[in-house]
Design a protein around this motif. Structure first.
Motif, PDB file in Angstrom:
ATOM      1  N   ARG A  95       0.873  -1.169   0.000  1.00 20.47           N
ATOM      2  CA  ARG A  95       0.000   0.000   0.000  1.00 20.47           C
ATOM      3  C   ARG A  95       0.911   1.219   0.000  1.00 20.47           C
ATOM      4  O   ARG A  95       1.860   1.296   0.793  1.00 20.47           O
ATOM      5  CB  ARG A  95      -0.889   0.040   1.232  1.00 20.47           C
ATOM      6  CG  ARG A  95      -1.479   1.457   1.421  1.00 20.47           C
ATOM      7  CD  ARG A  95      -2.600   1.498   2.390  1.00 20.47           C
ATOM      8  NE  ARG A  95      -3.744   0.765   1.891  1.00 20.47           N
ATOM      9  CZ  ARG A  95      -4.926   0.797   2.502  1.00 20.47           C
ATOM     10  NH1 ARG A  95      -5.105   1.498   3.597  1.00 20.47           N
ATOM     11  NH2 ARG A  95      -5.935   0.111   2.019  1.00 20.47           N
ATOM     12  N   HIS A  96       0.617   2.166  -0.890  1.00 21.25           N
ATOM     13  CA  HIS A  96       1.488   3.331  -0.999  1.00 21.25           C
ATOM     14  C   HIS A  96       0.680   4.534  -1.464  1.00 21.25           C
ATOM     15  O   HIS A  96      -0.275   4.395  -2.223  1.00 21.25           O
ATOM     16  CB  HIS A  96       2.625   3.037  -1.990  1.00 21.25           C
ATOM     17  CG  HIS A  96       3.823   3.910  -1.784  1.00 21.25           C
ATOM     18  ND1 HIS A  96       3.880   5.188  -2.279  1.00 21.25           N
ATOM     19  CD2 HIS A  96       4.992   3.682  -1.147  1.00 21.25           C
ATOM     20  CE1 HIS A  96       5.054   5.714  -1.934  1.00 21.25           C
ATOM     21  NE2 HIS A  96       5.751   4.820  -1.253  1.00 21.25           N
ATOM     22  N   ALA A  97       1.101   5.710  -1.031  1.00 23.30           N
ATOM     23  CA  ALA A  97       0.368   6.929  -1.369  1.00 23.30           C
ATOM     24  C   ALA A  97       0.570   7.344  -2.825  1.00 23.30           C
ATOM     25  O   ALA A  97      -0.179   8.176  -3.341  1.00 23.30           O
ATOM     26  CB  ALA A  97       0.804   8.065  -0.447  1.00 23.30           C
ATOM     27  N   VAL A  98       1.578   6.772  -3.497  1.00 23.82           N
ATOM     28  CA  VAL A  98       1.850   7.164  -4.874  1.00 23.82           C
ATOM     29  C   VAL A  98       1.215   6.161  -5.837  1.00 23.82           C
ATOM     30  O   VAL A  98       1.495   4.961  -5.768  1.00 23.82           O
ATOM     31  CB  VAL A  98       3.371   7.245  -5.125  1.00 23.82           C
ATOM     32  CG1 VAL A  98       3.660   7.581  -6.587  1.00 23.82           C
ATOM     33  CG2 VAL A  98       4.000   8.272  -4.199  1.00 23.82           C
ATOM     34  N   SER A  99       0.355   6.666  -6.726  1.00 22.99           N
ATOM     35  CA  SER A  99      -0.282   5.795  -7.714  1.00 22.99           C
ATOM     36  C   SER A  99       0.797   5.131  -8.571  1.00 22.99           C
ATOM     37  O   SER A  99       1.761   5.779  -8.965  1.00 22.99           O
ATOM     38  CB  SER A  99      -1.202   6.617  -8.617  1.00 22.99           C
ATOM     39  OG  SER A  99      -2.148   7.309  -7.836  1.00 22.99           O
ATOM     40  N   GLY A 100       0.617   3.836  -8.860  1.00 19.69           N
ATOM     41  CA  GLY A 100       1.552   3.146  -9.753  1.00 19.69           C
ATOM     42  C   GLY A 100       2.710   2.463  -9.042  1.00 19.69           C
ATOM     43  O   GLY A 100       3.484   1.737  -9.673  1.00 19.69           O
ATOM     44  N   THR A 101       2.824   2.649  -7.720  1.00 16.89           N
ATOM     45  CA  THR A 101       3.919   1.997  -6.991  1.00 16.89           C
ATOM     46  C   THR A 101       3.931   0.472  -7.174  1.00 16.89           C
ATOM     47  O   THR A 101       4.989  -0.092  -7.464  1.00 16.89           O
ATOM     48  CB  THR A 101       3.838   2.345  -5.481  1.00 16.89           C
ATOM     49  OG1 THR A 101       3.886   3.760  -5.348  1.00 16.89           O
ATOM     50  CG2 THR A 101       4.985   1.723  -4.703  1.00 16.89           C
ATOM     51  N   PRO A 102       2.774  -0.211  -7.052  1.00 17.61           N
ATOM     52  CA  PRO A 102       2.807  -1.674  -7.215  1.00 17.61           C
ATOM     53  C   PRO A 102       3.303  -2.089  -8.607  1.00 17.61           C
ATOM     54  O   PRO A 102       3.994  -3.096  -8.745  1.00 17.61           O
ATOM     55  CB  PRO A 102       1.348  -2.090  -7.017  1.00 17.61           C
ATOM     56  CG  PRO A 102       0.705  -0.952  -6.309  1.00 17.61           C
ATOM     57  CD  PRO A 102       1.426   0.275  -6.726  1.00 17.61           C
ATOM     58  N   HIS A 103       2.953  -1.286  -9.622  1.00 16.79           N
ATOM     59  CA  HIS A 103       3.360  -1.613 -10.988  1.00 16.79           C
ATOM     60  C   HIS A 103       4.872  -1.498 -11.132  1.00 16.79           C
ATOM     61  O   HIS A 103       5.508  -2.296 -11.801  1.00 16.79           O
ATOM     62  CB  HIS A 103       2.649  -0.701 -11.990  1.00 16.79           C
ATOM     63  CG  HIS A 103       1.150  -0.715 -11.825  1.00 16.79           C
ATOM     64  ND1 HIS A 103       0.534  -0.151 -10.734  1.00 16.79           N
ATOM     65  CD2 HIS A 103       0.172  -1.251 -12.587  1.00 16.79           C
ATOM     66  CE1 HIS A 103      -0.780  -0.336 -10.835  1.00 16.79           C
ATOM     67  NE2 HIS A 103      -1.022  -1.007 -11.958  1.00 16.79           N
ATOM     68  N   MET A 104       5.429  -0.454 -10.490  1.00 18.98           N
ATOM     69  CA  MET A 104       6.876  -0.277 -10.522  1.00 18.98           C
ATOM     70  C   MET A 104       7.556  -1.453  -9.824  1.00 18.98           C
ATOM     71  O   MET A 104       8.512  -2.024 -10.346  1.00 18.98           O
ATOM     72  CB  MET A 104       7.216   1.064  -9.853  1.00 18.98           C
ATOM     73  CG  MET A 104       8.667   1.473  -9.917  1.00 18.98           C
ATOM     74  SD  MET A 104       9.641   0.833  -8.552  1.00 18.98           S
ATOM     75  CE  MET A 104       9.310   2.070  -7.301  1.00 18.98           C
ATOM     76  N   LEU A 105       7.029  -1.848  -8.668  1.00 20.21           N
ATOM     77  CA  LEU A 105       7.638  -2.955  -7.933  1.00 20.21           C
ATOM     78  C   LEU A 105       7.548  -4.260  -8.724  1.00 20.21           C
ATOM     79  O   LEU A 105       8.460  -5.077  -8.684  1.00 20.21           O
ATOM     80  CB  LEU A 105       6.980  -3.113  -6.554  1.00 20.21           C
ATOM     81  CG  LEU A 105       7.181  -1.949  -5.584  1.00 20.21           C
ATOM     82  CD1 LEU A 105       6.500  -2.246  -4.256  1.00 20.21           C
ATOM     83  CD2 LEU A 105       8.674  -1.665  -5.356  1.00 20.21           C
ATOM     84  N   ALA A 106       6.442  -4.434  -9.441  1.00 20.47           N
ATOM     85  CA  ALA A 106       6.274  -5.661 -10.228  1.00 20.47           C
ATOM     86  C   ALA A 106       7.344  -5.767 -11.303  1.00 20.47           C
ATOM     87  O   ALA A 106       7.699  -6.862 -11.737  1.00 20.47           O
ATOM     88  CB  ALA A 106       4.876  -5.694 -10.848  1.00 20.47           C
ATOM     89  N   GLN A 107       7.868  -4.623 -11.745  1.00 24.48           N
ATOM     90  CA  GLN A 107       8.915  -4.664 -12.767  1.00 24.48           C
ATOM     91  C   GLN A 107      10.287  -4.976 -12.192  1.00 24.48           C
ATOM     92  O   GLN A 107      11.131  -5.553 -12.878  1.00 24.48           O
ATOM     93  CB  GLN A 107       8.962  -3.323 -13.507  1.00 24.48           C
ATOM     94  CG  GLN A 107       7.824  -3.199 -14.506  1.00 24.48           C
ATOM     95  CD  GLN A 107       7.735  -1.826 -15.115  1.00 24.48           C
ATOM     96  OE1 GLN A 107       8.663  -1.021 -15.022  1.00 24.48           O
ATOM     97  NE2 GLN A 107       6.615  -1.550 -15.744  1.00 24.48           N
ATOM     98  N   ILE A 108      10.531  -4.568 -10.943  1.00 22.67           N
ATOM     99  CA  ILE A 108      11.882  -4.779 -10.418  1.00 22.67           C
ATOM    100  C   ILE A 108      11.997  -5.965  -9.465  1.00 22.67           C
ATOM    101  O   ILE A 108      13.091  -6.379  -9.138  1.00 22.67           O
ATOM    102  CB  ILE A 108      12.440  -3.503  -9.733  1.00 22.67           C
ATOM    103  CG1 ILE A 108      11.588  -3.103  -8.529  1.00 22.67           C
ATOM    104  CG2 ILE A 108      12.529  -2.344 -10.722  1.00 22.67           C
ATOM    105  CD1 ILE A 108      12.209  -1.955  -7.730  1.00 22.67           C
TER     106      ILE A 108
END
Lengths: 304, 183
Positions: free
Chosen positions: A104-117
């Motif tokens: 859970r994060h206040a910045v939209s798109g954080t999970p998508h970024m993590l899924a890439q790295i």
């Protein structure tokens, strides 16, 4: 399916499959021994960079009832306060070989970024104003249990639509399953392009609630500057609080929902919140079963 | 499912034989559990369930007593969950009787490696502490991988590793028969 990042990229069949799977997990939550060995030996990290009671607890209960090992990180106690970037934190967590990360994060798109790295499965537990997929799934599960279907229903979604990831995920889900969604709220809280998601827009709460099967209230999110969008709580409540009078415009058997935490007397009246048409606590109970189903489907086997 | 791509080589049990086999198993079960109280017949999903229902009905007719029953789904208890297979469909389990102190007869269509019944025993144990668990299989096709043997067997058949046994039941497949085929 490896990650659950949002409802937007799921199709109707995938949604229904998750909901069907959740039925079996509901039964486990009613047993005396509420635990099955299915995810034995798997590590799940709960990384909540924003406050949460329900969602964090619900995920942890779901993980433990499936026998996964769960680990919790709080931002205040983590090296993020020492200035480590999120991606460095993520890579360090990855080095400990978890199987799943709940973020859970206040910045939209954080999970998508993590899924890439990261190599592990990522589950979005709420990112900024973007999506909160497990909330929409548990809402859908609750609606289906109550109404027996997810198509052809008239759903009123009211409150701070602009700042609500719950609203966005629910709109995606309910329009995909063939229900009719009307959003309502003060004009300052309705995004200009929301119609593109296939919903109707009104600024009149009575019109939104009229003949509704489901009335879903959203929280006034004061931590996200929604305080700037209306004069004061009393003024907001005067027009948009769901009370007996407003609810009388809905169908007599209308179901009232709220993702919590609720501001009593602001967006929802005490009588309605505690009344017999409210399924707010059922939503919480169903949340555990739905999250168990998501963990099961993401972490088990090679495909699903 | 096992039915797809199965080249049937022989029918080892027809409808009439299945009925007689189940009747014999019923009598064996009654003989064994007759003096016991708290008996429950539990079918292992999916094809153990209709067989359990038939056995239950016959026991109740013959003994003129009401016997507890239930169904159990083992998907969450499998030991091959991470072996790269598609995640199995989970179905609900349903044990609406007090498992503590019960004498449970688990029913399945085929016993092969023994891993299914191992999982079913674990699943039952999560509901309580039964006095005893027995196990009945309509067909025993050998090739056990665990030290588990059924208490009641309908028919034992010799099979090869490349063969499969499929049980067809009226309730699900519109006919009663047991076949052996090549995978």
């Amino acid at each position: 399916m490896k990650h659950l990042l949002g409802i937007e990229n799921l199709n109707r069949d995938q949604i229904m499959h998750i909901l069907e799977t959740a039925v079996s997990f509901e039964e486990i939550n009613q047993r005396q021994i509420k635990k099955v060995p299915t995810l034995k030996g798997l590590s799940v990290i709960n990384f909540f960079a924003e406050p949460s009671t329900r969602t964090r607890m619900s995920f942890e209960v779901a993980e433990k009832r499936l026998s996964a090992d769960s680990y919790n990180i709080a931002v205040s106690g983590s090296a993020i306060t020492k200035g480590e970037t999120l991606s460095d934190t993520a890579l360090n967590l990855q080095a400990m070989a978890p199987d799943c990360l709940i973020i859970r994060h206040a910045v939209s798109g954080t999970p998508h970024m993590l899924a890439q790295i990261m190599d592990c499965s990522i589950i979005n537990a709420g990112d900024g104003f973007h999506e909160h997929p497990t909330q929409a799934l548990l809402d859908a599960y609750t609606i289906q249990k109550k109404k027996g279907r997810l198509d052809g229903l008239k759903v009123a979604l009211m409150g701070d639509i602009a700042h609500s990831r719950v609203a966005r995920s629910n709109i995606h889900l309910l329009t995909k399953t063939g229900s009719h969604v009307t959003v309502a709220g003060p004009a300052t809280m309705i995004p200009k392009d929301i119609k593109k998601l296939g919903v109707e827009v009104t600024y009149d709460p009575k019109e939104a609630v009229k003949d509704a099967d489901i009335v879903m209230m959203l929280r006034i999110q004061e931590e996200r500057e929604s305080g700037l969008m209306y004069p004061d709580r009393r003024e907001y409540a005067k027009f948009f609080c769901l009370d007996e009078k407003l609810l009388s415009y809905a169908k007599p058997d209308a179901t009232v929902m709220h993702p919590g935490p609720a501001n009593r007397g602001v967006e929802i009246d005490d009588n309605i919140m505690d009344g017999d048409r409210s399924v707010i606590l059922e939503q919480v109970a169903n949340g555990v079963a739905v999250r168990m189903a998501v963990l099961y489907l993401l972490l088990g086997g090679s495909n699903s | 499912m096992k039915r797809k791509g199965l080249n049937i080589t022989k029918v080892i049990m027809n409808a009439e034989e299945m009925e007689r086999t189940i009747n014999r198993m019923v009598h064996e079960i009654i003989e064994r559990v007759g003096p016991k109280k708290n008996v429950a017949i539990v079918g292992i999903r999916t094809r153990g369930v209709p067989i359990a229902e038939r056995i239950l009905k016959k026991i109740q007719e013959l003994e003129k007593v009401k016997v507890a029953s239930g169904t159990i789904d083992i998907a969450l208890y499998r030991d091959d969950f991470f072996k790269g297979l598609a995640s199995p469909e989970v179905g609900p389990s349903n044990l609406n009787f007090n498992v503590d102190g019960a004498n449970i007869v688990l029913i399945d269509d085929v016993i092969y490696t023994g891993r299914t019944v191992r999982a079913a025993i674990d699943a039952v144990m999560d509901y309580g502490r039964p006095a005893s668990i027995m196990y009945a299989a309509l067909v025993d096709r050998g090739h056990r991988e665990l030290p588990i043997q059924p208490d009641f067997v309908g028919k034992a058949v010799q099979t090869g590793d490349n063969e499969a046994v499929a049980v067809y039941l009226k309730e699900i497949d519109d006919e009663d028969k047991v076949v052996v085929g090549e995978k």
